[in-house]
Design a protein around this motif. Structure first.
Motif, mmCIF file in Angstrom:
data_model
loop_
_atom_site.group_PDB
_atom_site.id
_atom_site.type_symbol
_atom_site.label_atom_id
_atom_site.label_comp_id
_atom_site.label_asym_id
_atom_site.label_seq_id
_atom_site.Cartn_x
_atom_site.Cartn_y
_atom_site.Cartn_z
ATOM 1 N N THR A 1 49.944 42.564 37.996
ATOM 2 C CA THR A 1 48.895 43.524 38.340
ATOM 3 C C THR A 1 47.543 42.839 38.323
ATOM 4 O O THR A 1 47.356 41.837 37.609
ATOM 5 N N PRO A 2 46.562 43.344 39.078
ATOM 6 C CA PRO A 2 45.230 42.733 39.080
ATOM 7 C C PRO A 2 44.625 42.647 37.682
ATOM 8 O O PRO A 2 44.099 41.605 37.295
ATOM 9 N N ARG A 3 44.708 43.752 36.923
ATOM 10 C CA ARG A 3 44.116 43.726 35.584
ATOM 11 C C ARG A 3 44.846 42.740 34.679
ATOM 12 O O ARG A 3 44.222 42.020 33.890
ATOM 13 N N GLY A 4 46.168 42.690 34.786
ATOM 14 C CA GLY A 4 46.933 41.767 33.962
ATOM 15 C C GLY A 4 46.579 40.318 34.250
ATOM 16 O O GLY A 4 46.374 39.522 33.337
ATOM 17 N N CYS A 5 46.487 39.956 35.531
ATOM 18 C CA CYS A 5 46.130 38.586 35.900
ATOM 19 C C CYS A 5 44.716 38.246 35.457
ATOM 20 O O CYS A 5 44.459 37.170 34.900
ATOM 21 N N GLU A 6 43.789 39.172 35.691
ATOM 22 C CA GLU A 6 42.404 38.908 35.307
ATOM 23 C C GLU A 6 42.247 38.818 33.796
ATOM 24 O O GLU A 6 41.435 38.040 33.297
ATOM 25 N N MET A 7 43.030 39.609 33.056
ATOM 26 C CA MET A 7 42.934 39.569 31.610
ATOM 27 C C MET A 7 43.398 38.212 31.071
ATOM 28 O O MET A 7 42.787 37.648 30.157
ATOM 29 N N VAL A 8 44.464 37.685 31.653
ATOM 30 C CA VAL A 8 44.935 36.366 31.231
ATOM 31 C C VAL A 8 43.897 35.308 31.590
ATOM 32 O O VAL A 8 43.602 34.398 30.796
ATOM 33 N N MET A 9 43.323 35.395 32.796
ATOM 34 C CA MET A 9 42.271 34.468 33.195
ATOM 35 C C MET A 9 41.104 34.536 32.210
ATOM 36 O O MET A 9 40.582 33.502 31.761
ATOM 37 N N PHE A 10 40.689 35.742 31.875
ATOM 38 C CA PHE A 10 39.550 35.961 30.988
ATOM 39 C C PHE A 10 39.787 35.323 29.626
ATOM 40 O O PHE A 10 38.950 34.571 29.112
ATOM 41 N N TRP A 11 40.937 35.615 29.022
ATOM 42 C CA TRP A 11 41.197 35.107 27.675
ATOM 43 C C TRP A 11 41.500 33.615 27.673
ATOM 44 O O TRP A 11 41.210 32.914 26.693
ATOM 45 N N MET A 12 42.075 33.113 28.757
ATOM 46 C CA MET A 12 42.324 31.680 28.836
ATOM 47 C C MET A 12 41.002 30.904 28.840
ATOM 48 O O MET A 12 40.839 29.919 28.105
ATOM 49 N N ILE B 1 26.186 36.448 25.126
ATOM 50 C CA ILE B 1 26.984 37.531 24.543
ATOM 51 C C ILE B 1 27.229 38.631 25.564
ATOM 52 O O ILE B 1 28.364 39.095 25.760
ATOM 53 N N LEU B 2 26.154 39.042 26.235
ATOM 54 C CA LEU B 2 26.251 40.179 27.156
ATOM 55 C C LEU B 2 27.056 39.846 28.407
ATOM 56 O O LEU B 2 27.755 40.717 28.944
ATOM 57 N N ILE B 3 26.986 38.597 28.897
ATOM 58 C CA ILE B 3 27.757 38.268 30.098
ATOM 59 C C ILE B 3 29.249 38.243 29.766
ATOM 60 O O ILE B 3 30.086 38.595 30.609
ATOM 61 N N TRP B 4 29.596 37.877 28.538
ATOM 62 C CA TRP B 4 30.999 37.926 28.108
ATOM 63 C C TRP B 4 31.478 39.372 28.053
ATOM 64 O O TRP B 4 32.564 39.700 28.546
ATOM 65 N N VAL B 5 30.658 40.247 27.469
ATOM 66 C CA VAL B 5 31.010 41.672 27.398
ATOM 67 C C VAL B 5 31.087 42.266 28.803
ATOM 68 O O VAL B 5 32.000 43.046 29.109
ATOM 69 N N MET B 6 30.136 41.912 29.650
ATOM 70 C CA MET B 6 30.123 42.412 31.025
ATOM 71 C C MET B 6 31.418 42.060 31.748
ATOM 72 O O MET B 6 32.029 42.903 32.421
ATOM 73 N N MET B 7 31.863 40.814 31.638
ATOM 74 C CA MET B 7 33.070 40.394 32.348
ATOM 75 C C MET B 7 34.324 41.032 31.750
ATOM 76 O O MET B 7 35.269 41.350 32.478
ATOM 77 N N LEU B 8 34.327 41.255 30.449
ATOM 78 C CA LEU B 8 35.466 41.950 29.845
ATOM 79 C C LEU B 8 35.564 43.373 30.374
ATOM 80 O O LEU B 8 36.653 43.845 30.739
ATOM 81 N N LEU B 9 34.426 44.059 30.445
ATOM 82 C CA LEU B 9 34.410 45.422 30.995
ATOM 83 C C LEU B 9 34.782 45.414 32.480
ATOM 84 O O LEU B 9 35.465 46.319 32.962
#
Length: 493
Positions: free
Chosen positions: A350-361, A452-460
């Motif tokens: 799924t898009p969210r699943g792939c992006e979440m792995v990218m984000f945390w990696m 800090i905020l750009i990390w939070v922004m991308m997580l959201l």
């Protein structure tokens, strides 16, 4: 049973993970000492070296182990950092001796700029410089000698003033079209439905939906909080009286020269060289400095701005080199490759699943690569490209997740290089500006707002789908509704 060693490496008696021992020893020791208020670039180098000695006790081959350390220390990027530091050492000394900060204090006092406004101005000026030059390192090392004393002198909280410069550097590294991370993050993301890679112009344009809100929030944060612990009014008035110096405003000319040369597409070396030469000429012409202030020999000893500028940066250069030796062990024994491969295997469809792995990696790479944003994008780029293509995420979006997260937590972790860069640039200023305080490595955790905020922004953005783009026919951008977690039908055609 220990983990297998990489091909061609004899490795460690209990497995290759012992290659992480020197790095982990440094992290634990650095954080422990910083929490006790002990901060020294030289001491940090000592800690790293002790970690090397501990790690060597578990190595099967001493020659292989120490060769791997030396490979890390001799990485080409280390030579780049060292050269920039040494040139900026001279430039910073000229700016300091030329009383540019005193000139800014005079200007700020004349327009009644103080407290949080001075702190916000510090962020904006640093961000503009970093965007113009595309170098976060150059921004930190160039702006600290100029803006930090001025901001503190005008009543900004020292902790927030230092963090504002780091935030400005992160903004430039993330957003600048000429930034190395912008170029790398774009050039590692391939189109799947046409030839080529993500173009820099398209990537930068598409990331404005993340950058603009975060910049505005960062400015607001420094306006509101940057003067929360301002100097006592009487002390501030005395500083302005003692340290303001109108002729110091002439030294803004070298800064403008640096900006102009950099914006013409020249390297930071060329920009700083022009700025240094201009600074020397202007300071002498304005009567602020004398020729002999730059270099002289007395009793067989060389003295002056040039000598002090270079020598003052030696501890910082050595500190960075030793830290990269520990990173070389992680890379040389395959630990980073293994961690990246493990994270990549967790991607869903799924898009969210792939992006979440990218984000945390990429978030994990922030910690593993000690704040080296260039290395994060280089190492993470191919994995992000493969993971994102599973859900047909557009190359622009993949590049934006990679670059934004690379320029987030890297800047604020106490054991990363950015706090040390600031500390290394502030320390030589103490003799000229006795009212300054040297930041602690832990000060940036909650005060460097942009990272800090750009990390939070991308997580959201990953969770909600804000700004999510898919690759349509011919590489076209296809957007999906907010909160959608499915690939649009037109992308499948």
């Amino acid at each position: 049973m220990g983990t297998p060693e990489p091909a061609g490496k004899i490795g460690f008696r209990s497995g290759k993970w012992f290659a992480a021992l020197p790095f982990m020893f440094f992290v634990v020791a650095a954080v422990t000492l910083s929490l006790k208020g002990v901060m020294s670039i030289a001491l940090m180098s000592v800690i790293v070296i002790v970690g090397w000695l501990l790690g060597s006790a578990f190595a099967k081959s001493q020659s292989e182990y120490w060769g791997t350390v030396l490979e890390g220390m001799s990485d080409s990027s280390i030579a780049l950092v060292a050269a920039i530091f040494l040139i900026v050492g001279i430039y910073g000394k000229i700016m300091s001796a030329g009383k540019v900060a005193q000139g800014l204090i005079y200007l700020g006092a004349s327009v009644h700029l103080s407290g949080g406004a001075a702190c916000a101005f510090t962020y904006i000026a640093s961000a503009v410089f970093a965007v113009a030059t595309g170098t976060s390192l150059g921004a930190v090392l160039t702006m600290v000698p100029v803006l930090y004393p001025a901001a503190v002198g005008l009543g900004a909280n020292p902790m927030f003033a230092a963090a504002a410069i780091v935030s400005g550097a992160a903004t430039g590294d993330h957003f600048a079209p000429v930034s190395d991370t912008t170029i790398i993050s774009s050039s590692t993301q391939r189109f799947r439905r046409r030839e080529g890679f993500a173009d820099v112009g398209g990537v930068v344009k598409s990331r404005m939906v993340y950058v603009i809100p975060v910049c505005l929030l960062t400015i607001l944060g420094y306006l509101v909080l940057g003067g929360g612990k301002a100097l006592d009014p009487e002390v501030s008035a005395r500083i302005v009286n003692d340290f303001s110096y109108a002729p110091g405003l002439f030294m803004l000319i070298p800064i403008l020269v640096v900006l102009f040369v950099a914006m013409r597409g020249r390297t930071i070396f060329e920009a700083l060289t022009c700025g240094t030469v201009t600074g020397a000429v202007v300071s002498v012409a304005a009567g602020i400095l004398k020729v002999e202030d730059f270099f002289s020999i007395s009793s067989g000893t060389a003295k002056g701005i040039i000598v002090d500028g270079v020598v003052g940066m030696f501890p910082t250069v050595v500190g960075v080199m030793t830290l990269m030796g520990s990173i070389g062990l992680l890379k040389g024994y395959g630990l980073m490759d293994e961690i990246t491969a493990w994270l990549s295997s967790r991607a869903g469809s799924t898009p969210r699943g792939c992006e979440m792995v990218m984000f945390w990696m990429v978030t994990a790479l922030n910690f593993l690569l000690m704040g080296s944003t260039t290395r994060i994008t280089v190492v993470g780029g191919p994995a992000v490209d493969e993971i994102g293509s599973i859900a047909k995420i557009h190359p622009y979006r993949r590049a934006n997740i990679l670059d934004a997260v690379a320029n987030s937590l890297s800047y604020i972790m106490p054991w990363h290089r950015w706090p040390f860069y600031v500390i290394g640039a502030v320390t030589p200023l103490l003799s000229t500006y006795p009212f300054l305080t040297v930041p602690r490595v832990t000060d940036f955790l909650l005060t460097a707002f942009y990272p800090i905020l750009i990390w939070v922004m991308m997580l959201l953005a990953v969770i909600t789908g804000y700004g999510r783009q898919f690759e349509g026919e011919g590489g076209a951008v296809v957007r999906a509704p907010l909160f959608s977690n499915s690939i649009p039908d037109e992308v499948h055609r």
